[in-house]
Each structure stands twice: as structure tokens, then as C-alpha cells.
Enzyme design. Structure first.
Site, PDB file in Angstrom:
ATOM      1  N   ASN A   1       0.935  -1.192  -0.087  1.00 21.80           N
ATOM      2  CA  ASN A   1       0.094  -0.060  -0.126  1.00 21.80           C
ATOM      3  C   ASN A   1       0.834   1.113  -0.171  1.00 21.80           C
ATOM      4  O   ASN A   1       1.456   1.657   1.112  1.00 21.80           O
ATOM      5  CB  ASN A   1      -0.916  -0.174   1.203  1.00 21.80           C
ATOM      6  CG  ASN A   1      -1.681   1.324   1.451  1.00 21.80           C
ATOM      7  OD1 ASN A   1      -1.871   1.973   0.519  1.00 21.80           O
ATOM      8  ND2 ASN A   1      -2.364   1.429   2.556  1.00 21.80           N
TER       9      ASN A   1
ATOM     10  N   LYS B   1       0.231   4.237  -0.212  1.00 20.76           N
ATOM     11  CA  LYS B   1      -0.266   5.602   0.177  1.00 20.76           C
ATOM     12  C   LYS B   1      -0.230   6.730  -0.588  1.00 20.76           C
ATOM     13  O   LYS B   1       0.007   6.467  -1.926  1.00 20.76           O
ATOM     14  CB  LYS B   1       0.072   5.666   1.483  1.00 20.76           C
ATOM     15  CG  LYS B   1      -0.060   4.382   2.379  1.00 20.76           C
ATOM     16  CD  LYS B   1       0.143   4.800   4.021  1.00 20.76           C
ATOM     17  CE  LYS B   1      -0.114   3.409   4.794  1.00 20.76           C
ATOM     18  NZ  LYS B   1      -0.089   3.439   6.159  1.00 20.76           N
TER      19      LYS B   1
ATOM     20  N   HIS C   1      -9.291   1.403   5.022  1.00 22.31           N
ATOM     21  CA  HIS C   1      -8.004   1.626   5.905  1.00 22.31           C
ATOM     22  C   HIS C   1      -8.249   2.377   6.922  1.00 22.31           C
ATOM     23  O   HIS C   1      -8.947   3.451   6.890  1.00 22.31           O
ATOM     24  CB  HIS C   1      -7.129   2.145   4.752  1.00 22.31           C
ATOM     25  CG  HIS C   1      -5.625   2.133   5.234  1.00 22.31           C
ATOM     26  ND1 HIS C   1      -5.225   2.951   6.151  1.00 22.31           N
ATOM     27  CD2 HIS C   1      -4.692   1.234   5.074  1.00 22.31           C
ATOM     28  CE1 HIS C   1      -3.901   2.834   6.401  1.00 22.31           C
ATOM     29  NE2 HIS C   1      -3.658   1.534   5.923  1.00 22.31           N
TER      30      HIS C   1
ATOM     31  N   GLU D   1      -6.565   4.931   7.894  1.00 22.94           N
ATOM     32  CA  GLU D   1      -6.387   6.202   7.556  1.00 22.94           C
ATOM     33  C   GLU D   1      -7.488   6.865   7.146  1.00 22.94           C
ATOM     34  O   GLU D   1      -8.007   8.023   7.109  1.00 22.94           O
ATOM     35  CB  GLU D   1      -5.235   6.451   6.797  1.00 22.94           C
ATOM     36  CG  GLU D   1      -3.747   6.178   7.487  1.00 22.94           C
ATOM     37  CD  GLU D   1      -2.578   5.803   6.504  1.00 22.94           C
ATOM     38  OE1 GLU D   1      -2.841   5.799   5.370  1.00 22.94           O
ATOM     39  OE2 GLU D   1      -1.887   5.146   7.227  1.00 22.94           O
TER      40      GLU D   1
ATOM     41  N   GLU E   1      -5.365  -4.654  10.718  1.00 21.01           N
ATOM     42  CA  GLU E   1      -4.359  -3.733  10.932  1.00 21.01           C
ATOM     43  C   GLU E   1      -4.650  -2.935  12.264  1.00 21.01           C
ATOM     44  O   GLU E   1      -5.409  -1.897  12.129  1.00 21.01           O
ATOM     45  CB  GLU E   1      -4.513  -2.653   9.804  1.00 21.01           C
ATOM     46  CG  GLU E   1      -4.087  -3.390   8.629  1.00 21.01           C
ATOM     47  CD  GLU E   1      -3.566  -2.433   7.634  1.00 21.01           C
ATOM     48  OE1 GLU E   1      -2.533  -2.494   6.831  1.00 21.01           O
ATOM     49  OE2 GLU E   1      -4.188  -1.406   7.213  1.00 21.01           O
TER      50      GLU E   1
ATOM     51  N   GLY F   1       2.537   2.327  10.809  1.00 21.11           N
ATOM     52  CA  GLY F   1       3.339   3.432  10.491  1.00 21.11           C
ATOM     53  C   GLY F   1       4.202   3.739  11.805  1.00 21.11           C
ATOM     54  O   GLY F   1       4.884   4.745  11.781  1.00 21.11           O
TER      55      GLY F   1
ATOM     56  N   SER G   1       3.453  -2.187  10.240  1.00 16.20           N
ATOM     57  CA  SER G   1       4.715  -2.547  10.551  1.00 16.20           C
ATOM     58  C   SER G   1       5.561  -3.460  10.085  1.00 16.20           C
ATOM     59  O   SER G   1       6.234  -4.006  10.837  1.00 16.20           O
ATOM     60  CB  SER G   1       5.339  -1.635  11.770  1.00 16.20           C
ATOM     61  OG  SER G   1       4.991  -0.579  12.183  1.00 16.20           O
TER      62      SER G   1
ATOM     63  N   GLY H   1       2.832  -1.186   4.401  1.00 14.41           N
ATOM     64  CA  GLY H   1       3.001   0.239   3.903  1.00 14.41           C
ATOM     65  C   GLY H   1       4.282   0.786   3.725  1.00 14.41           C
ATOM     66  O   GLY H   1       4.939   0.459   2.622  1.00 14.41           O
TER      67      GLY H   1
HETATM   68  P1  PGA Z   1       3.075   0.507   7.570  1.00  7.98           P
HETATM   69  O1  PGA Z   1       1.379   0.463   7.085  1.00  7.98           O
HETATM   70  O2  PGA Z   1       3.353  -1.039   7.049  1.00  7.98           O
HETATM   71  O3  PGA Z   1       3.810   1.339   7.307  1.00  7.98           O
HETATM   72  O4  PGA Z   1       2.708   0.218   9.146  1.00  7.98           O
HETATM   73  C1  PGA Z   1       0.573  -0.273   6.854  1.00  7.98           C
HETATM   74  C2  PGA Z   1      -0.760  -0.014   6.324  1.00  7.98           C
HETATM   75  O5  PGA Z   1      -1.085   1.205   6.615  1.00  7.98           O
HETATM   76  O6  PGA Z   1      -1.330  -0.844   5.433  1.00  7.98           O
END
Ligand code: PGA
Length: 254
Positions: free
Chosen positions: A10, A12, A96, A98, A168, A174, A213, A234
Site C-alpha cells: 500500500n 499511500k 483503511h 487512515e 491492521e 507506521g 509495521s 505500507g
Molecule cells: P505500515 O502501513 O506497514 O507502514 O505500518 C501498513 C498499512 O497502513 O497498510
């Protein structure tokens, strides 16, 4: 039932068109020999079609990051699931965290998007997960259960083959703080039980990805858990070497 792991990057709101094309060109080379793992990338909408063209005849599929629930109309700034299909996408990520926290998406809004993506004939990656406060307050199962109920209500039994769930935990996205394999497996097993209640035996074929992460050094331990069927990645998906290492850490379920 054997489940083929699904690992999706992803991206983003990252990468120009030329950066996107350079990344998938590297991934195509590094991952050409991978078998028994499904691979995908979710670029920004403006790069999706050129990336899909570059990935023709490869083992890497392309996903949208979000969509509008209507197919067309006076919805300035939105992209529909059927237009993602038209541009070469295999599926769309919906719900998601976000989107939920920064753009106010509700469980009902996510359900509308799940219906729209299914109606467009695409795969859905539907995201669920609790916040840090919810986990600390012992509300993890209650939150995930509410999110799952909305998603499951939007999927007909005949559509279950197109459903993927991504667990998630918001506190792991993140942040560099990954759920331990045991913490993740506990929630994945809970999600699998909800899938069984709704879809009976067909639930065994639904992939449940872990996200938050995921890195080359923790991917294998996470994906070794019985109900963790791949990863939604991500930050580590923005570098070809890291994403390739995560894909190669996945093993098919038998
Ligand atoms: P991250 O994001 O691997 O940077 O933690 C995962 C995601 O938001 O799908």
C-alpha cells in the site's frame, strides 16, 4: 483448505509516476520466480494505469487504495470501483484506518464501498483494527466485531471468493510497533470465527492479511501463524528490496 498468501504493498500518497514505474520494474525482476504467493501493489490513482501496463504479463496485480461507492455521477474528485477495473486494477482496498480516522469513514460507509467493489467484479481488501485506546480498554474484539459485521453484511455468500480481510491494529501502522505474532493470531482467529458463522466452510478459503509495521525481519514469524495469510505492507513496500524480501517470506498454507 490451502490458502495462497496474498502480499500487497500500500503505497499511500507516495511516489511520482516515474518513481512508481521504476519501483515496479525492479519488483517485476526481483519477484519473477516467486510461485504460490499472490502479489499486489496499490499505487496512487494517477499512476495506476501506467503501472498496470508495466506489470502486464507479470505475477504482480494492481489495487486501488480507496473508491467511491457510486459508479458515476456528480461526485467531484472521486474514483469509482468500475473505473479502477477499467484502468487495470484487480481489487480495491477499503476501510483503511487512515480513511476511517482522517476522512471520517464509518462502518456503514465502508460497507457501501465493499458492495460497490464486489459489484464491479473486483476483489475487496477490507481493513479492520482497533486503536491503542480500544486495545488498552479491552475493546479489541468489540471494535473488530462491529467493523466485521458491517463488512460481512455487504457480502453475498457467492462473493466470498472475492473477499480478503486485512487486520491492521491502528497502533501498529507506521509506528514501527508490530503486533506480536501471538497477538495478531488471536485476532485473526477471532475474525476467522466470524467468517465461519457467516459463510460456513467457505470461510476457510478467505485470506486474512496482517498489516502494521511489517518488515523483512518480522514478516516470516507473522505469516507462519495459522490464520495469517499474507500482509498489507505500507512503509516497507516503498523499497523493492524490502518488499521482495517480505513476499519471499510468505509460504502457502497446506
Ligand atoms: P505500515 O502501513 O506497514 O507502514 O505500518 C501498513 C498499512 O497502513 O497498510
Amino acid at each position: 483448505m490451502a490458502r495462497i498468501p496474498l502480499v500487497v504493498g500500500n503505497w499511500k500518497l507516495q511516489k511520482t509516476l516515474s518513481e512508481s514505474l521504476a519501483l515496479v520494474t525492479d519488483l517485476k525482476n526481483q519477484l519473477a520466480s516467486v510461485r504460490d504467493v499472490e502479489i499486489g501493489v496499490a499505487p496512487v490513482a494517477t499512476a495506476l494505469h501506467p503501472v498496470a501496463r508495466r506489470l502486464e504479463d507479470s505475477n504482480i496485480a494492481v489495487y486501488g487504495q480507496n473508491c467511491h461507492h457510486e459508479e458515476r455521477g456528480a461526485f467531484t474528485g472521486e474514483v469509482s470501483a468500475s473505473l479502477f477495473a477499467d484502468a487495470g486494477a484487480t481489487g480495491v482496498i477499503v476501510g483503511h484506518s487512515e480513511r476511517r480516522t482522517l476522512f471520517g469513514e464509518t462502518d456503514e460507509g465502508v460497507a457501501r464501498k465493499v458492495r460497490a467493489v464486489m459489484a464491479a467484479g473486483l476483489r475487496v481488501i477490507a481493513c479492520v483494527g482497533e486503536s491503542e485506546a480500544e486495545r488498552d480498554g479491552g475493546q479489541t474484539e468489540a471494535r473488530v466485531s462491529a467493523q466485521m459485521k458491517a463488512i460481512l453484511g455487504a457480502v453475498e455468500p457467492a462473493q466470498v471468493v472475492s473477499l480478503v480481510i486485512a487486520y491492521e491494529p491502528v497502533w501498529a501502522i507506521g509506528t514501527g510497533r508490530t503486533a506480536t505474532p501471538a497477538q495478531a493470531q488471536e485476532v485473526h482467529a477471532f475474525i476467522r470465527a466470524m467468517l465461519r458463522d457467516r459463510f460456513a466452510a467457505a470461510a476457510e478459503g478467505v485470506r486474512i492479511q496482517y498489516g502494521g509495521s511489517v518488515k523483512p525481519d518480522n514478516a516470516a514469524d507473522l505469516m507462519r501463524q495459522p490464520d495469517i495469510d499474507g500482509a498489507l505492507v505500507g512503509g516497507a513496500s516503498l523499497k523493492a528490496d524490502d518488499f521482495s524480501a517480505i513476499v519471499k517470506a510468505a509460504r502457502p498454507r497446506t
